[in-house]
Design a protein around this motif. Structure first.
Motif, PDB file in Angstrom:
ATOM      1  N   LEU B   4       0.569  -0.358  13.957  1.00 10.36           N
ATOM      2  CA  LEU B   4       1.567  -0.547  12.895  1.00 10.36           C
ATOM      3  C   LEU B   4       1.244  -1.798  12.069  1.00 10.36           C
ATOM      4  CD1 LEU B   4       4.076   0.587  11.627  1.00 10.36           C
ATOM      5  CD2 LEU B   4       5.456  -0.616  13.312  1.00 10.36           C
ATOM      6  N   ARG B   6      -1.764  -2.937  11.585  1.00  3.58           N
ATOM      7  CA  ARG B   6      -2.928  -2.563  10.753  1.00  3.58           C
ATOM      8  C   ARG B   6      -2.502  -1.750   9.534  1.00  3.58           C
ATOM      9  NH1 ARG B   6      -5.636  -1.703  15.624  1.00  3.58           N
ATOM     10  NH2 ARG B   6      -5.274   0.537  15.504  1.00  3.58           N
ATOM     11  N   ILE B   7      -1.606  -0.805   9.759  1.00  2.00           N
ATOM     12  CA  ILE B   7      -1.175   0.064   8.656  1.00  2.00           C
ATOM     13  C   ILE B   7      -0.407  -0.769   7.611  1.00  2.00           C
ATOM     14  CG2 ILE B   7       1.119   0.997   9.240  1.00  2.00           C
ATOM     15  CD1 ILE B   7      -0.002   3.764   8.996  1.00  2.00           C
ATOM     16  N   ALA B  10      -3.063  -2.820   5.779  1.00  2.00           N
ATOM     17  CA  ALA B  10      -3.843  -1.929   4.910  1.00  2.00           C
ATOM     18  C   ALA B  10      -3.046  -1.579   3.656  1.00  2.00           C
ATOM     19  CB  ALA B  10      -4.225  -0.664   5.668  1.00  2.00           C
ATOM     20  N   GLY B  11      -1.758  -1.280   3.828  1.00  2.00           N
ATOM     21  CA  GLY B  11      -0.904  -0.970   2.681  1.00  2.00           C
ATOM     22  C   GLY B  11      -0.830  -2.146   1.719  1.00  2.00           C
ATOM     23  N   ARG B  14      -4.401  -2.470   0.029  1.00  2.00           N
ATOM     24  CA  ARG B  14      -4.820  -1.349  -0.811  1.00  2.00           C
ATOM     25  C   ARG B  14      -4.010  -1.228  -2.100  1.00  2.00           C
ATOM     26  NH1 ARG B  14      -7.259   3.334   1.597  1.00  2.00           N
ATOM     27  NH2 ARG B  14      -8.483   2.668   3.382  1.00  2.00           N
ATOM     28  N   THR B  15      -2.782  -1.709  -2.088  1.00  2.00           N
ATOM     29  CA  THR B  15      -2.008  -1.622  -3.331  1.00  2.00           C
ATOM     30  C   THR B  15      -2.460  -2.674  -4.334  1.00  2.00           C
ATOM     31  OG1 THR B  15      -0.382  -3.091  -2.349  1.00  2.00           O
ATOM     32  CG2 THR B  15       0.118  -0.746  -2.272  1.00  2.00           C
ATOM     33  N   PRO B  67       7.558   1.581   1.567  1.00  2.00           N
ATOM     34  CA  PRO B  67       8.819   2.227   1.165  1.00  2.00           C
ATOM     35  C   PRO B  67       9.851   2.177   2.300  1.00  2.00           C
ATOM     36  CG  PRO B  67       6.932   3.632   0.655  1.00  2.00           C
ATOM     37  CD  PRO B  67       6.421   2.504   1.497  1.00  2.00           C
ATOM     38  N   GLN B  70       9.552   4.925   4.843  1.00  2.00           N
ATOM     39  CA  GLN B  70       8.421   4.757   5.751  1.00  2.00           C
ATOM     40  C   GLN B  70       8.760   3.731   6.840  1.00  2.00           C
ATOM     41  OE1 GLN B  70       5.668   6.430   6.184  1.00  2.00           O
ATOM     42  NE2 GLN B  70       5.139   5.082   7.882  1.00  2.00           N
TER      43      GLN B  70
END
Lengths: 296, 229
Positions: B4, B6-7, B10-11, B14-15, B67, B70
């Protein structure tokens, strides 16, 4: 899982959305949550899933693994379908190999294979909804909570949803599902929870009741609204057909909408497994089976 | 939970929303070190002060990228406590990367110098004090950024207000002669300490103060998250 005297409101001084809800669902059971728009169906589902915490009361015996399919999948994320699902599988505790296998399996099954390398914001609503469905199923859930799961799905995937529900039930899981499209007629053995005024009442299962059929004539312009209202009240709309005899000039709008029904009056009645559209004749008959609780 | 974290990271990366606070930090450090050379401990003390609002802003952006739905999906999957901790951990890791950049920044641009006078601290001691000053800022900045995040503050306006008040208040309330210095994290006091006499007891006291302040603000964040549902 039990909901014991659950009360919930979104703001300290706001109105109570849920008022003293008591409910229980056991492994192997599915319950359909019905009710009009805004009565708190999604709120109840989110309390059951553990997303929302009750202001009063409590939820007990919630299974350790819960799969939740929100009404709108949050597609505004900078990931491809495969990367997102792999990430969620890892978050759910799967190892790398198991996560890859689960993602492959579910993308294949839900028709997402061609979209694996597509970024989430580029997906259509229905495809994004499939991703939402996939993330909930990556690890077999003990409780599956589906908030309007049929919304935006294509016909093939709509057929798949009851199949997935059956699989969860067969693995001794429980399922809660809300629906305003009448798709839950595909779940005849389901319990029916009706939410109204913040309270929950349970209707007797349709399977236990004798069904009566009522034919209702409504102006064509009100077909969609009437069908939606009947379904929201738990009735099963069997079909909508044109009725030339009732389409008298005074009942007819000045210029009826150009419609497939009007253009083809001899066409057989519409089967209403799908949503009726504005393309309806000037006057129609809706054939309705009443909700189980009203069929006595 | 590492998945979690990492995600989340990454989010954030990446944005491209990580770029704005990083640029702001680099510009601030450029201005800070553009004025001439200073002793490492002294320079790092001031660097830690100016990085505080940047790190808080970076934390708010990182937590706000995801979001709301999410975030709820993550809660359902790993539980409420782990979801909240994962967000804070991701923000803390991102802050540590920015701190590393801030610690390295003055060397290639010639912003710091070795000991000049006999009483000057050695470079290793200056580095250690600089590292301490920056590490003290990380939990306080992450706590303030978290409190200002959408999930805690609610509306965007409230979040910006929390961030602005926290950033300005940390400096103003930390000035010498402040009537309520304990209301702010000890950024200014730490800068004064790194520039002057850094006695062990003072270092311990400031560390405890910073941790207590951070804990209180983290508590506020968790309370707000709980209240927001």
């Amino acid at each position: 899982m039990r909901l014991e005297n659950v009360w919930l409101r979104y703001h300290r001084r706001g109105p109570w959305v849920l008022r003293g809800i008591d409910a229980r669902i056991s492994p192997g059971e599915v319950a359909i949550v019905l009710g009009r728009n805004g009565v708190g169906k999604s709120t109840l589902l989110q309390v059951a899933a553990g997303v929302l915490r009750p202001g009063r009361g409590r939820v007990t015996d919630r299974p350790a693994r819960v799969g939740w399919v929100p009404e709108r999948f949050p597609a505004d994320q900078p990931f491809t379908v495969a990367r997102y699902l792999t990430g969620m599988a890892r978050v759910a505790g799967l190892g790398r190999a198991a996560a890859d296998e689960a993602v492959h399996s579910w993308t294949d099954r839900l028709g997402l294979s061609a979209f694996r390398s597509v970024r989430l914001p580029e997906l259509s609503k229905g495809t994004a909804q499939k991703v939402g469905l996939a993330q909930a199923m990556l690890r077999p859930p003990g409780l599956l909570v589906l908030d309007e799961p049929w919304e935006g799905l294509d016909a093939a995937t709509r057929e798949l949803v009851p199949e997935l529900i059956d699989e969860v039930l067969a693995a001794e899981g429980a399922v809660l599902v809300s629906d305003h499209r009448g798709e839950t007629v595909r779940l005849p053995a389901a319990r029916r929870w009706l939410v109204a005024d913040g309270a929950l009442s349970e209707e007797a299962s349709a399977a236990d009741e004798t069904i009566a059929v009522i034919e209702v004539a409504v102006p064509a312009a009100r077909v969609a609204g009437t069908v939606a209202r009947l379904r929201a009240e738990g009735h099963q709309v069997l079909r909508v057909r044109s009725d030339a005899a009732n389409a008298a000039p005074q009942a007819r709008p000045a210029e009826p909408p150009r419609s497939a029904g009007a253009a083809r009056p001899a066409e057989p009645p519409l089967e209403t497994a799908g949503e009726p559209t504005a393309e309806q004749p000037a006057a129609t008959d809706a054939v309705v089976a009443p909700a189980a609780g009203e069929a006595r | 939970m590492s998945a979690l974290v990492r995600i989340r990271l990454a989010g954030f990366l990446r944005t491209g929303r990580a770029v704005a606070p990083l640029l702001a930090g680099l510009v601030t450090l450029g201005i800070l070190y553009g004025g001439g050379r200073a002793q490492p401990a002294e320079a790092y003390g001031v660097s830690a002060v100016v990085l505080f609002p940047v790190l808080a802003w970076q934390t708010k952006i990182l937590l706000d990228v995801e979001p709301d739905v999410q975030r709820r999906l993550a809660q359902v999957t790993v539980g409420v406590a782990r979801e909240r901790f994962a967000g804070l951990l991701a923000a803390g890791l991102a802050a540590l990367v920015t701190v590393a950049v801030a610690l390295l920044f003055p060397w290639p641009v010639g912003g710091v110098s070795g000991p000049v006078d006999p009483g000057d601290r050695s470079i290793p001691v200056g580095l250690a004090l600089g590292l301490w000053a920056h590490l003290l800022v990380v939990p306080a900045a992450v706590a303030l950024g978290a409190l200002a995040s959408r999930a805690s503050a609610g509306g965007a306006g409230y979040g910006v207000a929390v961030l602005a008040l926290g950033g300005v208040g940390a400096v103003v309330l930390g000035l010498t002669g402040s009537v309520a210095p304990w209301l702010a994290p000890p950024l200014m006091a730490t800068a004064r300490t790194t520039a002057g006499d850094a006695a062990a007891l003072t270092v311990l006291g400031l560390s405890g103060w910073a941790l207590a302040w951070s804990a209180a603000v983290f508590g506020g964040y968790l309370w707000r998250r709980r209240a927001q549902g």
